[in-house]
Design a protein around this motif. Structure first.
Motif, PDB file in Angstrom:
ATOM      1  N   ILE A 855       0.845  -1.195   0.000  1.00  0.00           N
ATOM      2  CA  ILE A 855       0.000   0.000   0.000  1.00  0.00           C
ATOM      3  C   ILE A 855       0.878   1.242   0.000  1.00  0.00           C
ATOM      4  CG2 ILE A 855      -1.690   1.338   1.318  1.00  0.00           C
ATOM      5  CD1 ILE A 855      -2.955  -1.088   0.112  1.00  0.00           C
ATOM      6  N   ARG A 856       0.554   2.153  -0.904  1.00  0.00           N
ATOM      7  CA  ARG A 856       1.309   3.407  -0.972  1.00  0.00           C
ATOM      8  C   ARG A 856       1.131   4.204   0.317  1.00  0.00           C
ATOM      9  NH1 ARG A 856       0.686   8.622  -1.677  1.00  0.00           N
ATOM     10  NH2 ARG A 856      -1.583   8.428  -1.769  1.00  0.00           N
ATOM     11  N   ASP A 857       2.211   4.850   0.735  1.00  0.00           N
ATOM     12  CA  ASP A 857       2.198   5.723   1.914  1.00  0.00           C
ATOM     13  C   ASP A 857       1.662   4.974   3.128  1.00  0.00           C
ATOM     14  OD1 ASP A 857       2.607   7.988   3.412  1.00  0.00           O
ATOM     15  OD2 ASP A 857       0.709   8.934   2.853  1.00  0.00           O
ATOM     16  N   SER A 858       2.248   3.809   3.389  1.00  0.00           N
ATOM     17  CA  SER A 858       1.861   3.009   4.554  1.00  0.00           C
ATOM     18  C   SER A 858       3.109   2.435   5.197  1.00  0.00           C
ATOM     19  CB  SER A 858       0.917   1.868   4.142  1.00  0.00           C
ATOM     20  OG  SER A 858       1.640   0.831   3.480  1.00  0.00           O
ATOM     21  N   PHE A 859       2.906   1.779   6.329  1.00  0.00           N
ATOM     22  CA  PHE A 859       4.032   1.170   7.033  1.00  0.00           C
ATOM     23  C   PHE A 859       4.689   0.074   6.205  1.00  0.00           C
ATOM     24  CE2 PHE A 859       6.090  -1.380  10.333  1.00  0.00           C
ATOM     25  CZ  PHE A 859       6.758  -0.378  11.036  1.00  0.00           C
ATOM     26  N   GLU A 860       3.967  -0.479   5.242  1.00  0.00           N
ATOM     27  CA  GLU A 860       4.559  -1.515   4.391  1.00  0.00           C
ATOM     28  C   GLU A 860       5.755  -0.980   3.620  1.00  0.00           C
ATOM     29  OE1 GLU A 860       0.996  -4.661   3.526  1.00  0.00           O
ATOM     30  OE2 GLU A 860       1.212  -3.017   2.102  1.00  0.00           O
ATOM     31  N   GLU A 861       5.761   0.283   3.276  1.00  0.00           N
ATOM     32  CA  GLU A 861       6.922   0.868   2.609  1.00  0.00           C
ATOM     33  C   GLU A 861       8.133   0.853   3.531  1.00  0.00           C
ATOM     34  OE1 GLU A 861       5.507   4.699   1.350  1.00  0.00           O
ATOM     35  OE2 GLU A 861       4.884   3.928  -0.613  1.00  0.00           O
ATOM     36  N   LYS A 862       7.901   0.996   4.853  1.00  0.00           N
ATOM     37  CA  LYS A 862       8.997   0.929   5.823  1.00  0.00           C
ATOM     38  C   LYS A 862       9.581  -0.483   5.885  1.00  0.00           C
ATOM     39  CE  LYS A 862       7.936   5.147   7.041  1.00  0.00           C
ATOM     40  NZ  LYS A 862       8.768   6.300   6.659  1.00  0.00           N
ATOM     41  N   ILE A 863       8.717  -1.475   5.757  1.00  0.00           N
ATOM     42  CA  ILE A 863       9.193  -2.861   5.789  1.00  0.00           C
ATOM     43  C   ILE A 863      10.053  -3.155   4.569  1.00  0.00           C
ATOM     44  CG2 ILE A 863       8.492  -5.287   5.828  1.00  0.00           C
ATOM     45  CD1 ILE A 863       5.933  -4.421   7.237  1.00  0.00           C
ATOM     46  N   ILE A 864       9.610  -2.676   3.410  1.00  0.00           N
ATOM     47  CA  ILE A 864      10.399  -2.885   2.191  1.00  0.00           C
ATOM     48  C   ILE A 864      11.771  -2.240   2.347  1.00  0.00           C
ATOM     49  CG2 ILE A 864      10.532  -2.348  -0.268  1.00  0.00           C
ATOM     50  CD1 ILE A 864       7.463  -2.532  -0.334  1.00  0.00           C
ATOM     51  N   ALA A 865      11.801  -1.039   2.917  1.00  0.00           N
ATOM     52  CA  ALA A 865      13.088  -0.375   3.152  1.00  0.00           C
ATOM     53  C   ALA A 865      13.910  -1.149   4.179  1.00  0.00           C
ATOM     54  CB  ALA A 865      12.855   1.056   3.620  1.00  0.00           C
ATOM     55  N   ALA A 866      13.229  -1.715   5.198  1.00  0.00           N
ATOM     56  CA  ALA A 866      13.945  -2.463   6.234  1.00  0.00           C
ATOM     57  C   ALA A 866      14.555  -3.744   5.699  1.00  0.00           C
ATOM     58  CB  ALA A 866      12.995  -2.779   7.391  1.00  0.00           C
ATOM     59  N   GLN A 867      13.960  -4.323   4.647  1.00  0.00           N
ATOM     60  CA  GLN A 867      14.541  -5.529   4.059  1.00  0.00           C
ATOM     61  C   GLN A 867      15.966  -5.266   3.573  1.00  0.00           C
ATOM     62  OE1 GLN A 867      11.758  -6.615   0.991  1.00  0.00           O
ATOM     63  NE2 GLN A 867      10.537  -7.893   2.369  1.00  0.00           N
ATOM     64  N   ASP A 868      16.191  -4.081   3.027  1.00  0.00           N
ATOM     65  CA  ASP A 868      17.519  -3.729   2.553  1.00  0.00           C
ATOM     66  C   ASP A 868      18.383  -3.139   3.656  1.00  0.00           C
ATOM     67  OD1 ASP A 868      16.854  -4.510  -0.044  1.00  0.00           O
ATOM     68  OD2 ASP A 868      15.930  -2.561  -0.444  1.00  0.00           O
ATOM     69  N   ALA A 869      17.734  -2.581   4.690  1.00  0.00           N
ATOM     70  CA  ALA A 869      18.488  -1.949   5.775  1.00  0.00           C
ATOM     71  C   ALA A 869      18.680  -2.884   6.959  1.00  0.00           C
ATOM     72  CB  ALA A 869      17.769  -0.686   6.235  1.00  0.00           C
ATOM     73  N   LYS A 870      18.394  -4.176   6.749  1.00  0.00           N
ATOM     74  CA  LYS A 870      18.597  -5.190   7.786  1.00  0.00           C
ATOM     75  C   LYS A 870      17.817  -4.863   9.060  1.00  0.00           C
ATOM     76  CE  LYS A 870      21.177  -8.108   5.642  1.00  0.00           C
ATOM     77  NZ  LYS A 870      20.694  -9.459   5.328  1.00  0.00           N
ATOM     78  N   LYS A 871      16.492  -4.703   8.910  1.00  0.00           N
ATOM     79  CA  LYS A 871      15.593  -4.620  10.051  1.00  0.00           C
ATOM     80  C   LYS A 871      15.932  -3.466  10.980  1.00  0.00           C
ATOM     81  CE  LYS A 871      14.780  -9.587  10.047  1.00  0.00           C
ATOM     82  NZ  LYS A 871      15.816  -9.999   9.139  1.00  0.00           N
ATOM     83  N   ASN A 872      15.912  -2.256  10.454  1.00  0.00           N
ATOM     84  CA  ASN A 872      16.195  -1.110  11.305  1.00  0.00           C
ATOM     85  C   ASN A 872      15.164  -0.956  12.412  1.00  0.00           C
ATOM     86  OD1 ASN A 872      14.159  -0.426   9.587  1.00  0.00           O
ATOM     87  ND2 ASN A 872      14.975   1.568   9.002  1.00  0.00           N
ATOM     88  N   LEU A 873      13.927  -1.385  12.199  1.00  0.00           N
ATOM     89  CA  LEU A 873      12.935  -1.309  13.262  1.00  0.00           C
ATOM     90  C   LEU A 873      13.300  -2.246  14.412  1.00  0.00           C
ATOM     91  CD1 LEU A 873      10.236  -0.283  14.338  1.00  0.00           C
ATOM     92  CD2 LEU A 873       9.131  -2.191  13.180  1.00  0.00           C
ATOM     93  N   ALA A 874      13.827  -3.434  14.068  1.00  0.00           N
ATOM     94  CA  ALA A 874      14.235  -4.363  15.121  1.00  0.00           C
ATOM     95  C   ALA A 874      15.319  -3.745  15.989  1.00  0.00           C
ATOM     96  CB  ALA A 874      14.738  -5.666  14.502  1.00  0.00           C
ATOM     97  N   ASN A 875      16.244  -3.020  15.379  1.00  0.00           N
ATOM     98  CA  ASN A 875      17.302  -2.376  16.153  1.00  0.00           C
ATOM     99  C   ASN A 875      16.734  -1.335  17.108  1.00  0.00           C
ATOM    100  OD1 ASN A 875      19.221  -3.864  14.806  1.00  0.00           O
ATOM    101  ND2 ASN A 875      19.489  -2.335  13.192  1.00  0.00           N
ATOM    102  N   ILE A 876      15.640  -0.670  16.690  1.00  0.00           N
ATOM    103  CA  ILE A 876      15.027   0.350  17.543  1.00  0.00           C
ATOM    104  C   ILE A 876      14.280  -0.291  18.706  1.00  0.00           C
ATOM    105  CG2 ILE A 876      13.256   2.158  17.601  1.00  0.00           C
ATOM    106  CD1 ILE A 876      13.990   2.784  14.692  1.00  0.00           C
ATOM    107  N   LEU A 877      13.480  -1.323  18.400  1.00  0.00           N
ATOM    108  CA  LEU A 877      12.615  -1.902  19.421  1.00  0.00           C
ATOM    109  C   LEU A 877      13.332  -2.856  20.369  1.00  0.00           C
ATOM    110  CD1 LEU A 877       9.255  -2.712  17.606  1.00  0.00           C
ATOM    111  CD2 LEU A 877       9.635  -1.072  19.421  1.00  0.00           C
TER     112      LEU A 877
END
Length: 900
Positions: A855-877
């Motif tokens: 979905i455009r302009d949704s959290f799913e875009e963050k997940i796609i970015a995290a796939q290449d950034a090696k789970k940046n959300l996991a590092n935060i949480l």
């Protein structure tokens, strides 16, 4: 001349579709070859005829009352749609997509830029000539240039670039049948238009099940819906560290034994050469490089480690075996069966013998193959398919079919068992349950060997205690998260000195940490050339695979619901910051995980995800047992979970319950600490509770690792009364249905999702659209799974299979399908690739297209970015939940707020 007069014009002026046409017009017969076509036509007369027909149409275009749109000969790289290729002039003033007019079957000009000219590739000439010859048709043509691949210096200058044409065909309704037959005879299927040139009905002859013109939608409505939903972009190929060690393409080929009745591909014969050579042990004296080399001088003999150039006087410990790390889909199972079959030609390995061995263990001439439980039947099927009947004997050691006596192994060539069977046997004090550990095997093969990459697990320790002459680890993903994953596999195969994880760390991992990449890569390549067989997928000529992602727009109401959920998450973070709450103990991380999950589910389910956040006040998580499983599912998807008691990394993909055997479950706390099943069992037996580090201790609940539990998520939040009726249809499901309807009839497709809830909604949407589908998830018993796959393979009407990623990532071959859909992005791209590899592998005969929805302009875009950034959300949480100090400085919350 008006449209009616054109339709009534004499045959000399206008040929009907059913009449013979020697000039290439509408005639229900296959298109002729380009050379035959060119030889049979007078070019000058053809051009004049086409121009004359175009002029007649332009005079009649004002009369559109009896017109309809048949569809579009469209631009698509899948095998289901025809692309019309050509080349055109390009200048900086033109966009990448613009309207053109066909002058002839081989040339076109820009509609708004007459000076722009283009040519059409000759093989499309018969099709276009036929369209131009039928004067009752109106052709609206769009040209798309491929400027992205152009050198920058050419983009601003006049130049000729590759392009594709998209032709939307309009004409009278009374030609609908003939139009459909003519295109179908040329193996062309009309697609949904992406633009509306006239306000006319849309009557696609390849879509209508019956000719009911009154049921045709208006073209403007169809185009509006299609353009709102489907936006495709190419997915770039992700780099892989294993690309550094791809090699062994120059090996000789070894023919398989005669007992193998399936022909081996070149790369499989080369693999046989590699494995037979590796089973001879260290190659100390040959010119072929190996890990160890012997050096003799006049007074001494030393053994040199060619990785780190160290030397020793004692011979290195004996070694036989290695790693087979070819990518998924290259036929590793058949290759390993062929290796086992070579024993039949060795007179020293007579069937049925039990010989005295080392450590008072009898040596058996059987190969022990260890697989995840779902693959037991797959291996048995492969053995039956590829080996001559009666040539090899195999049996199971699993569940009720456990081997009870050593003599039962005599006469066997293969014994099949599972990881968890051996782990349970090793932990049992009953000698009768430890038979697998009481013998020395001819060979051990670990399939999906990455499951033991962590040597601290009970399962890995158990398998390392098995004895064998040769040891093989087989996996397409030997390195999943860290380079250290490889050290566990080297320990299992006992490749001295790197069977010691500290030595591996000193010689390899430490170089990466010190940023000495060049030296690390050099060593890794050399190690791989000696012990690891890894080829790229180009080793075999598979049909092309095209990966695209599809951006989908929420409806207005869906966007409002999503924004409400998102704003609630932000408010909770801000409340925590303002009130200076202790994040870990308060259960706020649990709330944040639930909100992230809610946003993802809204993306899939649309308005069928129901939340009452407006009527609820922020609350603490009180009934932890009710929400622990959902929270655990999301955390293990996002990040790596380590046991708080023993530091063992959770390996959920290795889990498979033993038939009829009670299973221990892990424990999970509200502060997101986790205790593995083994430690949880020990704590329960000792009457103790898991230590979380807080006083008082946080609530703790038992969680499940099975695939059915992993597929569930927040069931309480969804209201779906029936899987046969779903109104309104969520945006993603609309996009899926729209694309499925575009496909050539008979195309088999797989739809993947992480959650059963999503598949419930997809199933209901497909049923409502009249699309037959089958279901395969964790709730389907193992006895029912093969019949479902057989029906998908053989039933001409069941062309869509709905399957969860947990079920589809391992052990299936789905080469009947040529199209795959991922309904949502997954945190771990490896999981996605494992599922897609079920389709694009040996046995696939069609080009494959994979579609990733988001979905455009949704959290799913963050997940796609995290796939290449090696789970940046996991590092935060979770930076404080793997044995580190919990970050209560609230900096993590600020980062999380920005991310959401």
């Amino acid at each position: 001349m008006d449209l009616h007069k054109i339709l009534q014009s004499p045959p000399s002026k206008r040929r009907r579709l059913s009449e013979p046409d020697t000039q290439g017009g509408f005639q229900p017969c296959p298109a002729t070859s380009s050379s035959a076509y060119q030889n049979g036509i007078n070019t000058l007369q053809t051009k004049n005829l086409e121009l004359e027909y175009q002029a007649e149409w332009k005079e009649a275009i004002h009369d559109i009352e009896s017109m309809c749109c048949y569809g579009t000969v469209s631009i698509d790289r899948s095998d289901s749609v025809t692309s019309i290729n050509g080349r055109c002039d390009h200048s900086g003033t033109l966009t990448s997509e613009f309207s053109v007019e066909l002058e002839t079957h081989e040339r076109f000009t820009g509609a708004d830029h007459p000076a722009m000219r283009g040519i059409i590739e000759p093989q499309h000439g018969p099709l276009i000539h036929g369209l131009l010859s039928e004067t009752s048709l109106r052709l609206c043509v769009t040209c798309t240039t491929e400027t992205e691949s152009m050198p920058r210096r050419l983009k601003s200058a006049a130049s000729q670039v590759p392009c594709t044409l998209s032709i939307t065909v309009y004409g009278p309704m009374d030609l609908l049948d003939e139009i459909g037959d003519w295109f179908q005879s040329r193996n062309v299927y009309l697609q949904d238009p992406i633009a509306s040139h006239f306000d006319v009905p849309y009557c696609n002859p390849h879509r209508l099940s019956s000719i009911d013109l009154g049921s045709c939608s208006r073209l403007v409505d169809v185009v509006s819906e299609s353009s709102r939903l489907l936006h495709f972009q190419d997915v770039p190929e992700r780099p892989d560290i294993l690309d550094l060690i791809t090699g062994q393409d120059d090996l000789d080929e070894t023919e398989p034994p005669e007992t193998i009745r399936t022909g081996l591909h070149r790369h499989q014969k080369q693999a046989l050469t590699f494995m037979l050579g590796r089973e001879l042990g260290w190659n100390l004296y040959n010119d072929v490089p190996d890990l160890w080399e012997v050096y003799d001088n006049s007074t001494d003999r030393v053994f040199i480690n060619r990785i780190n150039d160290s030397h020793q006087r004692e011979p290195p410990q004996s070694f036989s075996g290695g790693l087979v790390a070819d990518p998924m889909g290259l036929g590793k199972t058949l290759t390993m069966i062929a290796l086992v079959a070579t024993d039949l030609n060795d007179p020293k390995l007579g069937r049925g013998s039990l010989n005295a061995g080392e450590d008072d263990r009898p040596t058996v001439n059987a190969t022990l193959i260890i697989v995840p439980q779902p693959l037991l039947s797959t291996w048995e099927q492969q053995i039956s398919e590829h080996v001559l009947p009666g040539a090899m004997r195999s049996c199971r050691h699993h569940g009720k079919d456990r081997i009870g006596h050593i003599q039962d192994i005599a006469g066997m060539n293969i014994v099949l068992t599972t990881y968890h069977t051996l782990s349970a046997d090793w932990s049992n004090n009953n000698d009768a349950r430890r038979i697998m550990f009481s013998v020395r095997w001819r060979r051990i093969i670990l399939d999906e060997a990455h499951l033991i990459r962590n040597m601290k697990t009970r399962m890995a320790r158990a398998l390392c205690n098995l004895e064998a002459t040769s040891r093989w680890a087989v996996t397409g993903t030997p390195i999943q998260n860290h380079l250290s994953d490889l050290s566990g596999l080297l320990k299992f195969i006992r490749a001295y000195p790197y069977d010691d994880t500290k030595t591996f760390g000193a010689d390899f991992t430490s170089l990466w940490k010190a940023h000495d990449d060049r030296k690390a890569v050099h060593r890794l390549r050399y190690l791989a050339s000696c012990l690891i067989l890894r080829r790229s997928k180009t080793a075999i000529k598979l049909p092309a695979r095209h990966d695209v992602k599809c951006q989908v727009e929420f409806s207005k109401d869906e966007r409002k619901l999503y924004d409400d959920v998102r704003h609630q998450a932000i408010r909770k973070i801000e409340d925590a910051l303002v009130n200076d709450m202790e994040v870990a103990r308060s259960g706020l991380f649990v709330n944040f995980l639930q909100q992230i999950e809610s946003m993802r589910l809204v993306c899939d389910l649309g308005l069928h995800y129901h939340t009452r956040h407006d009527a609820q006040k922020p609350q603490k998580i009180t009934d932890w047992a009710a929400v622990a499983q959902d929270t655990f599912n999301l955390q293990r998807e996002i990040s790596t979970l380590a046991c708080s008691q023993c530091s063992v990394i959770l390996n959920t993909s290795a889990y498979a319950p033993e038939d009829g055997q009670p299973q221990e479950n892990p424990c999970y706390s509200r502060c997101l600490k986790y205790a593995c099943a083994e430690c949880s069992s020990k704590l329960r037996q000792a009457g103790q509770r898991m230590v979380c580090g807080h006083t008082p201790r946080c609530p703790i609940a038992s969680v499940s690792l099975d695939e059915s539990a992993a597929e569930s998520s927040q069931n309480h939040g969804v209201q779906l009364s029936s899987r046969s009726l779903i109104i309104p249809i969520p945006a993603k499901v609309k996009a899926l249905i729209s694309d499925l309807k575009r496909l050539r009839p008979g195309t088999k497709s797989i739809v993947f999702s992480s959650w059963r809830l999503t598949l419930d909604v997809v199933e209901a949407g497909l049923n409502e659209a009249g699309i037959c589908n089958l279901r395969f998830d964790g709730r389907v018993s193992h006895a029912q799974r093969q019949p479902i796959l057989d029906k998908f393979r053989t039933n001409a009407h069941a062309n869509v299979l709905l399957i969860t990623l947990q079920c589809g990532a391992v052990g299936l071959t789905l080469t009947e399908a040529s199209r795959a859909y991922l309904m949502e992005p997954h945190w771990n791209p490896t999981v996605e690739e494992q599922a897609l590899a079920r389709i694009h592998r040996i046995g696939q005969t069609q080009e494959v297209t994979t579609v990733r929805f988001y979905i455009r302009d949704s959290f799913e875009e963050k997940i796609i970015a995290a796939q290449d950034a090696k789970k940046n959300l996991a590092n935060i949480l979770f930076s404080g939940h793997d044995g580190l100090v919990v970050d209560d400085s609230h900096s993590a919350l600020y980062k999380l707020r920005e991310l959401i």
